[in-house]
Design an enzyme around this catalytic site. Sequence first.
Site, PDB file in Angstrom:
ATOM      1  CE1 TYR A   1       6.099   4.733  -6.090  1.00 42.37           C
ATOM      2  CE2 TYR A   1       4.282   3.140  -6.786  1.00 42.37           C
ATOM      3  CZ  TYR A   1       5.701   3.225  -6.158  1.00 42.37           C
ATOM      4  OH  TYR A   1       6.317   2.124  -5.658  1.00 42.37           O
TER       5      TYR A   1
ATOM      6  CG  ASP B   1      10.521   0.176  -1.172  1.00 45.36           C
ATOM      7  OD1 ASP B   1       9.946  -0.757  -0.966  1.00 45.36           O
ATOM      8  OD2 ASP B   1      10.044   0.889  -2.298  1.00 45.36           O
ATOM      9  CG  ASP B   2      14.248  -0.302  -4.957  1.00 46.44           C
ATOM     10  OD1 ASP B   2      13.289  -0.167  -5.675  1.00 46.44           O
ATOM     11  OD2 ASP B   2      15.099   0.502  -4.495  1.00 46.44           O
TER      12      ASP B   2
ATOM     13  CD  GLU C   1      12.167   3.330  -3.319  1.00 49.03           C
ATOM     14  OE1 GLU C   1      11.826   2.875  -2.078  1.00 49.03           O
ATOM     15  OE2 GLU C   1      12.034   2.501  -4.408  1.00 49.03           O
ATOM     16  CG  ASP C   2      14.624   3.630  -7.523  1.00 46.63           C
ATOM     17  OD1 ASP C   2      14.161   2.630  -6.728  1.00 46.63           O
ATOM     18  OD2 ASP C   2      13.832   4.190  -8.019  1.00 46.63           O
TER      19      ASP C   2
ATOM     20  CG  ASN D   1       4.742  -0.574  -7.280  1.00 50.32           C
ATOM     21  OD1 ASN D   1       5.158   0.006  -6.187  1.00 50.32           O
ATOM     22  ND2 ASN D   1       5.293  -0.230  -8.449  1.00 50.32           N
TER      23      ASN D   1
ATOM     24  CG  ASN E   1       7.882  -0.251 -11.930  1.00 56.58           C
ATOM     25  OD1 ASN E   1       6.916  -0.681 -12.370  1.00 56.58           O
ATOM     26  ND2 ASN E   1       8.253  -0.695 -10.765  1.00 56.58           N
TER      27      ASN E   1
ATOM     28  NE  ARG F   1      16.950  -0.168  -9.783  1.00 63.22           N
ATOM     29  CZ  ARG F   1      15.903   0.130  -9.271  1.00 63.22           C
ATOM     30  NH1 ARG F   1      15.000   0.887  -9.432  1.00 63.22           N
ATOM     31  NH2 ARG F   1      15.366  -0.624  -8.135  1.00 63.22           N
TER      32      ARG F   1
ATOM     33  CE  LYS G   1       9.017   3.738  -4.313  1.00 65.79           C
ATOM     34  NZ  LYS G   1       8.660   2.328  -4.366  1.00 65.79           N
TER      35      LYS G   1
END
Length: 603
Positions: free
Chosen positions: A129, A294-295, A271-272, A490, A445, A182, A200
Amino acid sequence: MWKFGVVSVSKLARSRRFSTAIPGPCIVHKRGADILHDPWFNKDTGFPLTERDRLGLRGLLPPRVISFEQQYDRFMNSYRSLEKNTQGQPEKVVSLAKWRILNRLHDRNEILYYRALIDNIKEFAPIIYTPTVGLVCQNYSGLFRRPRGMYFSAKDKGEMMSMIYNWPAHEVDMIVLTDGSRILGLGDLGVQGIGIPIGKLDVYVAAAGINPQRILPVMLDVGTNNQKLLEDRLYLGLRQPRLEGEEYLSIVDEFMEAVHARWPKAIVQFEDFQMKWAFETLERYKKRFCMFNDDIQGTAGVALAGLLGTVRSQGRPLSDFVNQKIVVVGAGSAGLGVLKMAIEAVARISGCSEIAAKSQFFLIDKNGLVTTERKNLDPAAAAFAKNPRDIDGLTEGASIIEVVKKVKPHVLLGLSGVGGIFNKEVLKAMKESVSTKPAIFAMSNPTLNAECTAIDAFNHVGEHIVFASGSPFENVDFGDGKVGHVNQANNMYLFPGIGLGTLLSGAHLITDGMLQAAAERLASYMAEEDVLKGILYPSVNSIRDVTAEVGAAVLRAAVEEDLAEGHGEVGARELAHMSKEKTVEYVRHNMWYPVYAPLVHER
Ligand SMILES: NC(=O)C1=CN([C@@H]2O[C@H](COP(=O)(O)OP(=O)(O)OC[C@H]3O[C@@H](n4cnc5c(N)ncnc54)[C@H](O)[C@@H]3O)[C@@H](O)[C@H]2O)C=CC1
Ligand SMILES: CC(=O)C(=O)O
Ligand SMILES: [Mg+2]
């Protein structure tokens, strides 16, 4: 599919490193070498002789049977040797070597891999991770050996409904989906971003005990705008600019429909995604599919738990949250998600309106302080823009240092993706904070993108601060036995529980109420005496326990909202009658735990 009995949850299994309880059998439809090449079933030299006979493995393995304990020790010894042999080499080289040895085990023998991961989660999380997963994504095309998960590309338009059936597992509970636009604070990494869903989902298995046969990492490759990747001959993704607008949305729509058609109960974690699509897809799907971002949402809950922790760390009651001045640097999906949830919490605690609750929050993006005077103000940030009348002495676009000097905030929280922007000057200005325990959250991160390091924060602001970062840093040694505690703020503390709680509730949606319950449970997890020492989050070693608590809170919220339809043999009515303690036990009981099950061949 594997069906494990009660092994994973018995007190016996948890209290012993190697359980002696016998798991239920697992049906396998392959024989011989095909089994050895399938990491879901492979036990390497661990196949007992009778099983070798039954499965046509005799002669395909060296004769000696090695126990699981011996295999585990052998792997850990290799890992330790690698650590020793790479001493003194550049950090990147060492991290990638560690990732490779873990990845090879993952590719070969999943039970052993997940056991090693669960037993050493604090040590291995930074490899599978953040931060190492970032490095892996950056180098993915070169590191690629075999695929993991599924890849849907813009070229697959019209095919996804049938493609989804190419996935070999009959059941899928948890999907993590990215479009690679991203990746952490590293920007657009195109198809190489697949490392994030993989990482994840490894955390899902380790923390929430989601059965690894029921997870699915997915890359939605709609192109990339990363010129370097487009020019890279070895790049494995589509070499075209990203799709935009309706073309883009039609790809995501098709994927979501395909997933829903095959696995209507699967939970999809976005995610991202770059900010515009993160918000747009959340709005588009949250009332139609069982999904969350999630973000935006996971991060918000973890940050809120940390913010409430900082109030407690000052020895103040939670009601004092309404008086805390908080500067958020980064107006992206993560920063705006945090602001929204924190402002809602202030309004709830104080009973004031959300408009009044906003007065204590200041938002800064790459163009400085966000005010209503901003030209081309991003609509997503508009709700948090300051009216210049309310910020005496500050103007549109004021810099971080100007804002910190003027506001003297209790908390300076970074979600900008820009390493080092909490520089010496900014940190020194935080010395004037009105708080008895100023808090620095450098949440971006991976490590190099953190707004500051732990050492710089403690050195420049003082030993009395509360510090949290998105990627792990070592605690800071002040000498004389005194230590500055580093928290890891996190979303890994929440997303596994959100997923597991939702799954076990059988809810077909994830609501704000379920997410709020998750954040509140995390916020109350730590004991007063730890929080007063600046320890806001539990050790990563306790992640299964935290996840059980968070999962239970999510499940109970689903029950309260009348969304719980039950899971497996446990129906909605039974869930509704479970006490708080029983719910936690139920969640714990449903966590998968890696042990070799006897394999039974069936045609
Ligand atoms: N710790 C955690 O659990 C999480 C951390 N993150 C991290 O947060 C970071 C941002 O993520 P997103 O919000 O999704 O990204 P984003 O790209 O949507 O937003 C970044 C924001 O930072 C601002 N920014 C850029 N340069 C700046 C500067 N010099 N000064 C002030 N603001 C600046 C941009 O204007 C933008 O508003 C990433 O590094 C990501 O890894 C994200 C989610 C969870
Ligand atoms: C932790 C996480 O989700 C991120 O940095 O994007
Ligand atoms: Mg993320």
